[in-house]
Design a protein around this motif. Structure first.
Motif, PDB file in Angstrom:
ATOM      1  N   THR A 175       5.809   5.734  25.969  1.00  0.00           N
ATOM      2  CA  THR A 175       6.519   5.019  24.910  1.00  0.00           C
ATOM      3  C   THR A 175       5.692   3.894  24.327  1.00  0.00           C
ATOM      4  OG1 THR A 175       8.620   5.510  25.959  1.00  0.00           O
ATOM      5  CG2 THR A 175       8.572   3.693  24.384  1.00  0.00           C
ATOM      6  N   ASP A 176       5.619   3.823  22.999  1.00  0.00           N
ATOM      7  CA  ASP A 176       5.042   2.674  22.350  1.00  0.00           C
ATOM      8  C   ASP A 176       6.085   1.575  22.316  1.00  0.00           C
ATOM      9  OD1 ASP A 176       2.659   3.939  21.765  1.00  0.00           O
ATOM     10  OD2 ASP A 176       3.497   4.854  19.941  1.00  0.00           O
ATOM     11  N   ALA A 232      16.952  12.795  14.180  1.00  0.00           N
ATOM     12  CA  ALA A 232      15.745  12.090  13.744  1.00  0.00           C
ATOM     13  C   ALA A 232      15.599  12.148  12.232  1.00  0.00           C
ATOM     14  CB  ALA A 232      14.513  12.693  14.420  1.00  0.00           C
ATOM     15  N   ASP A 282       8.020  12.789  13.578  1.00  0.00           N
ATOM     16  CA  ASP A 282       7.302  12.338  14.758  1.00  0.00           C
ATOM     17  C   ASP A 282       7.102  10.824  14.752  1.00  0.00           C
ATOM     18  OD1 ASP A 282       5.615  12.359  12.619  1.00  0.00           O
ATOM     19  OD2 ASP A 282       3.888  13.184  13.695  1.00  0.00           O
ATOM     20  N   CYS A 283       7.701  10.130  13.763  1.00  0.00           N
ATOM     21  CA  CYS A 283       7.636   8.668  13.730  1.00  0.00           C
ATOM     22  C   CYS A 283       8.513   8.082  14.835  1.00  0.00           C
ATOM     23  CB  CYS A 283       8.089   8.143  12.367  1.00  0.00           C
ATOM     24  SG  CYS A 283       7.006   8.586  11.002  1.00  0.00           S
ATOM     25  N   LEU A 284       8.238   6.831  15.188  1.00  0.00           N
ATOM     26  CA  LEU A 284       9.000   6.171  16.239  1.00  0.00           C
ATOM     27  C   LEU A 284      10.296   5.593  15.687  1.00  0.00           C
ATOM     28  CD1 LEU A 284       6.117   4.313  18.122  1.00  0.00           C
ATOM     29  CD2 LEU A 284       7.008   6.623  18.489  1.00  0.00           C
ATOM     30  N   GLN A 316      16.253  16.851  16.552  1.00  0.00           N
ATOM     31  CA  GLN A 316      15.497  16.864  15.295  1.00  0.00           C
ATOM     32  C   GLN A 316      16.392  16.468  14.125  1.00  0.00           C
ATOM     33  OE1 GLN A 316      14.052  20.917  15.401  1.00  0.00           O
ATOM     34  NE2 GLN A 316      12.028  20.297  16.134  1.00  0.00           N
ATOM     35  N   GLU A 368      10.512  12.117  22.833  1.00  0.00           N
ATOM     36  CA  GLU A 368      10.862  11.244  23.961  1.00  0.00           C
ATOM     37  C   GLU A 368      12.371  11.102  24.088  1.00  0.00           C
ATOM     38  OE1 GLU A 368       7.078   8.244  24.435  1.00  0.00           O
ATOM     39  OE2 GLU A 368       8.345   8.023  22.647  1.00  0.00           O
ATOM     40  N   SER A 426       9.702   8.308  20.200  1.00  0.00           N
ATOM     41  CA  SER A 426       9.585   9.439  19.290  1.00  0.00           C
ATOM     42  C   SER A 426      10.752  10.397  19.504  1.00  0.00           C
ATOM     43  CB  SER A 426       8.272  10.182  19.533  1.00  0.00           C
ATOM     44  OG  SER A 426       8.294  10.816  20.807  1.00  0.00           O
ATOM     45  N   MET A 427      10.868  11.356  18.612  1.00  0.00           N
ATOM     46  CA  MET A 427      11.933  12.343  18.729  1.00  0.00           C
ATOM     47  C   MET A 427      11.828  13.108  20.053  1.00  0.00           C
ATOM     48  SD  MET A 427      12.536  15.868  18.504  1.00  0.00           S
ATOM     49  CE  MET A 427      11.125  16.476  17.597  1.00  0.00           C
TER      50      MET A 427
END
Length: 345
Positions: A340-341, A133, A143-145, A130, A112, A109-110
């Motif tokens: 982290t995903d 991103a 906030d998307c990965l 930001q 992270e 994410s942003m």
């Protein structure tokens, strides 16, 4: 301290042995006085530590670290953004430290990515992250990965050309509001410090106005901006090439195309091409040695051995210890975090 007024894409690096180049021109192009001033400041602030091994060695170490691009580690944000060389060096350090994230396929994410950047620069501002991103996600929910490679090239564009992109956003919003090219106010270098706050306010407007503007009109205004802009900016030919490929262009679609443009990447000189982004033979060799050491040492604690070995790998990745700060950075080999995903690119 502002970025060097002589853009690297506008002129080749001056040769100090060229008799046609004046001393003032060379000093301005190379930023020698900026680095000399910083070296003296650091020496005075830490004179007890540095005097132990001699002033001559200190200056040799300092300028060697500048040449090798290791000088930006753990420095304050105002320092890493002060020159084009510092910005390119920081981008390269970020890539080398966290390349394993892209290699493992992790999406972050942003926030992270901001945490990773702050491991290298503790006061790195969230606004730059930001903005990067927004380029990747085309101003959708930030906030998307994001994949490492997508974020890295967007971050490179945003960080290296920050002042220019802020100026382009002001022009874009004027055109979006219906102003004619003749009435659009092209920002100058004297007003550049006021642009980040303006850009932040205009980001919200962009969310509701995605139709874009006429590329030819925007190209005309950008060309006028380049005529008077004294900071670094992408080459006009690259921007013109991108704008000629569409009937309507939005601010973030323009930036995404520029972020992916290989000529711009080569001009900055910090990152390899996207095809080679995850290839780093030197680092891979060190990791192979680490794995071999772990596998042939059954009596050792595997996790403890890994941590110790990774610290050694990190030292090899940054061969010259940063002489300005005694702090250490703990970077895991895969560069990932617990939050982290993970998924495939």
């Amino acid at each position: 301290m502002s970025v060097s007024t002589l853009s690297p894409e506008m002129t080749t690096r001056m040769n100090r042995f060229n008799s046609t180049i004046t001393a003032d021109e060379y000093l301005a192009d190379s930023n020698v006085l900026f680095y000399l001033s910083d070296a003296v400041t650091q020496l005075l602030e830490h004179k007890e530590e540095y005097s132990q091994f001699g002033v001559t060695r200190y200056f040799a170490e300092y300028f060697s670290s500048v040449k090798n691009s290791n000088h930006v580690l753990f420095r304050e944000y105002n320092y890493i953004r002060a020159t084009s060389h510092n910005r390119a060096s920081f981008i390269r350090v970020f890539w080398r430290c966290f390349r394993q994230i892209g290699k493992s396929g992790d999406l972050l994410s942003m926030l992270e990515y901001r945490s990773l950047l702050q491991l290298l620069c503790p006061d790195f501002p969230v606004e730059i992250v930001q903005s990067a991103a927004r380029i990747v996600l085309m101003d959708d929910a930030i906030d998307c990965l994001m994949s490492f490679s997508d974020f890295l090239y967007a971050f490179q564009l945003q960080f290296y050309y920050q002042e220019f992109l802020d100026s382009v956003l002001v022009i874009y919003q004027d055109l979006l509001a219906g102003k004619s090219p003749n009435t659009v106010i092209v920002p100058t270098s004297t007003s550049i410090e006021q642009l980040p706050s303006v850009a932040a306010e205009e980001n919200d407007k962009e969310e509701h106005q995605q139709d874009g503007v006429e590329p030819s009109t925007l190209a005309q205004c950008i060309d006028a901006l380049c005529d008077r802009f004294k900071h670094s900016h992408p080459t006009r030919s690259c921007m013109r090439e991108v704008l000629e490929q569409t009937d309507k262009v939005s601010y973030y679609s323009l930036l995404m195309s520029l972020a992916k443009h290989e000529t711009i990447n080569q001009t900055i000189g910090a990152l390899p091409s996207k095809a080679e982004l995850l290839i780093d033979p030197e680092m891979d060799q060190e990791l192979d040695k680490l794995i071999a050491q772990i596998s042939v040492s059954p009596s050792s604690n595997s996790s403890g051995s890994a941590v110790g070995g990774l610290k050694e790998v990190q030292k090899k990745a940054s061969p010259r210890r940063n002489i300005h700060h005694r702090r250490k950075i703990e970077v895991e080999s895969d560069g990932s975090t617990e939050e982290t995903d993970s998924s495939e690119n």
